[in-house]
Design an enzyme around this catalytic site. Sequence first.
Site, PDB file in Angstrom:
ATOM      1  N   GLY A 162       2.274  -5.240   4.556  1.00 21.49           N
ATOM      2  CA  GLY A 162       3.519  -5.887   4.176  1.00 21.49           C
ATOM      3  C   GLY A 162       4.600  -5.940   5.231  1.00 21.49           C
TER       4      GLY A 162
ATOM      5  CB  THR B 190       9.489  -8.502  10.070  1.00 20.20           C
ATOM      6  OG1 THR B 190       9.501  -8.228  11.469  1.00 20.20           O
ATOM      7  CG2 THR B 190       8.883  -9.867   9.830  1.00 20.20           C
TER       8      THR B 190
ATOM      9  CE  LYS C  64      14.003   5.633  18.940  1.00 19.56           C
ATOM     10  NZ  LYS C  64      14.902   6.803  19.142  1.00 19.56           N
ATOM     11  N   GLY C  65       9.374   3.458  15.548  1.00 18.55           N
ATOM     12  CA  GLY C  65       9.040   3.072  14.185  1.00 18.55           C
ATOM     13  C   GLY C  65      10.238   3.032  13.269  1.00 18.55           C
TER      14      GLY C  65
ATOM     15  N   GLY D 104       9.620   1.755   9.556  1.00 20.01           N
ATOM     16  CA  GLY D 104       9.215   1.500   8.172  1.00 20.01           C
ATOM     17  C   GLY D 104       9.568   2.618   7.213  1.00 20.01           C
ATOM     18  CD  GLU D 105       6.499   5.849   7.008  1.00 19.14           C
ATOM     19  OE1 GLU D 105       5.438   6.028   6.388  1.00 19.14           O
ATOM     20  OE2 GLU D 105       6.569   5.156   8.032  1.00 19.14           O
TER      21      GLU D 105
ATOM     22  N   GLY E 206       0.823  -1.212   0.000  1.00 22.17           N
ATOM     23  CA  GLY E 206       0.000   0.000   0.000  1.00 22.17           C
ATOM     24  C   GLY E 206       0.848   1.248   0.000  1.00 22.17           C
ATOM     25  CG  PHE E 207       4.134   0.967  -0.538  1.00 23.97           C
ATOM     26  CD1 PHE E 207       4.870   0.196   0.344  1.00 23.97           C
ATOM     27  CD2 PHE E 207       3.807   0.410  -1.761  1.00 23.97           C
ATOM     28  CE1 PHE E 207       5.277  -1.094   0.014  1.00 23.97           C
ATOM     29  CE2 PHE E 207       4.197  -0.879  -2.105  1.00 23.97           C
ATOM     30  CZ  PHE E 207       4.931  -1.630  -1.208  1.00 23.97           C
TER      31      PHE E 207
END
Length: 742
Positions: free
Chosen positions: A472, A638, A705-706, A708-709, A244-245
């Site tokens: 994802g 992951t 902490k995040g 993905g970005e 999706g992104f």
Amino acid sequence: MDKSFTMGFFDDNKLLTPPDDRVDGKQKVTGTAKYAAEYIVDNLVYGVLVGSTIAKGSIQSIDITAAKKAPGVIDIISHQNNIPLEKFSDAKKAKDAGAGLRIFYSNEIFSSGQPIALVVADHFEQAQYAAGLVKVTYTEAPAETDFLAKAAAEKNNKFGDDKIRGDKDAWNNATVKIEAEYSQPAEVHSPMEMHATIAVWTADDKLTVYDKNHAVKDVQGTIANMFGLKKENVLVQAEFVGGGFGSGLRSWPHSFAAIIAAKKLNRPVKVVVSRPQMFTMVGYRPHAWQRVALGANADGTITGAVHESITNTSTYENFNENSTGITKVLYNFQNLHTRYKTVPLNFATPIWMRAPGEATGSFALESAMDELAYALKMDPLELRLKNFAEKDLDSGLPWSSNFLKDCYDTAAAKFGWANRKATPRSTRLGDWWVGHGMGVGTWGAWRLKATARGRLDINGNLLLQSATSDMGPGTGTAMVAIANNVLGVPKEKIKFELGNSSFPDSPAQGGSFTVASVGSAVNDVCSAIKEKLLQVANETDNNFKDAKAADVIFKDGSIALAANPAASVSYTQLLHNKGLKDIDITKSSASGEETKKYSFNSYAVHFAEVHVHAYTGVVRVKRFVSCVDAGKIVSEKTAASQIKGAVVWGIGMALMEEQQVDHRYGRILGNDFAGYHIPVNADVPEIDVLFVNKPDPYLNAMGSKGLGEVGLIGSAAAIANAVFNATGKRIRQLPVTPDKLI
């Protein structure tokens, strides 16, 4: 427990996947995972959208005579016969409801490819054929689609977002200064799965929607609002999402078209967006123009900075992704002037795309930092260390944690940065120039309110539910890991269900906050189940009569005394002893006062080696090292995949991706994977991913902490900077293609 579960993590207590692998991996690789367009629905018909062939103007007439006579055609819906929607009657109401484009509302055309009609037929092929028979006559008006021309005309005019810290002109009085303009074309999300919606009205006021999105609660709310329904009467399902992104963060016109058609025809309707329509109907990263100016003392201390940015939006709504945000926090810029604005063009509305704002802003900022380093004759790494931000200058708050310096040291050592030759165009291997570059990224680390349900049954199986998504990154895998760590239930006996709007509330999946938010709810609900288990043990087992939490261990589906591990009892036995069939608890979790005391960010440092062919200008990325500070890593496999994927995105941004436009007609060119280039395996080197893996003490119980970005931010600049080191040519307009190097 009912074995007809959705995620398939356990079956008769047999391990289906190795503990560290994706819990839904087997379903995905065997084809049993069900995506939005794959649900089997009785009495289903198929809709195909007809897009405008002009970029601005109005529809004069629609001739559906031939299309209506085509085999299998049931109806053709347009503005001429749309069902009335009260929210569409007012642009502000439609915007507030989240509609964006008011599909089939009027004859006005805002962009090429705008959906103007839906052909519905018994079979997809029939609808597709008939869509080609719809004849539309337009009154065309001059369209604006040339972003760089528009930005050039606007850059000297007033900016809507204009912020000053300290002396805005300090950069211009510095000993050493650089000033440059940078630009990036629009980029398209390009997920494998195309957007699709199946709309099923189960009653006049009840609707089920199978939809490709990663925000089921938001989509539920938008649809309920638009169609005047109670929120609880709208069920949105998006269990599996094939990428999706950011493109799945809102409802798009094709979804409304499916719902309208299903209502009008009183039968289920499926609409699948074609690959070319993915370029015009479901958003993109906007075009960007940026100007960065930096001034420094001879020792490399930066005394002033300017960052200006312009991005495009559509003519019917404003989409804002301020790409100057990264410049406000990444470095110790005491004197800073940032300006940002949008300009409307005759394209569809952009949408958030992985690392929105920061991915764009980092290319300009990190390229400018590299340019300043060369002007100073200083190591780019040393320049960044010299200007390290000890606190968040934008908010004035201290960092909750900041291990960026660890990232610098670890990544530089792994890459061998100390061996880099500073002089451009000084290393050659045969016909290839060799260059090295670096880039840095940061991304806010957030924790939003989320709710999770946990049900531990008498067989020792743990069911977890939350209305989050997995486009994802491995959401289910991370949640299973958290539950296993907290509650001690074996991973193969844990099932995490998601992607269903009837589940407990969860924020959309975006912004890299899923693990911090939903993971906190999972942590809390598992902690609550632990408390209940200990209470039951106190009441039913003499070994645990006076035991406190500090006295026991929860492991492998049992509770044991820490001082005497042989004294243990299984969760199954405890429930049996108490006469309970299960323990069923729902808990919410949210951030607290810590957000007023600290600033939360993740960080990434990237080093790239490129080879540039001396005669053709072809660029090959040969090595890439990324080190990330994202707190405690919950699921390392992951997490590493996320960073590797982000770097692949950086390669695409730097070298390939470009949404091209024929400005004569306002049309998107290369609207498929033959014309819009993205990296393939041959373009991607071995990517070394390293994690600092030190917990953040304040954001959440896991210390995470995040990430993905942040893996994308700064990666494109690292490649562009390496190209300069290899060739001596500074490319400020992405992508870096061979024609710009020869």
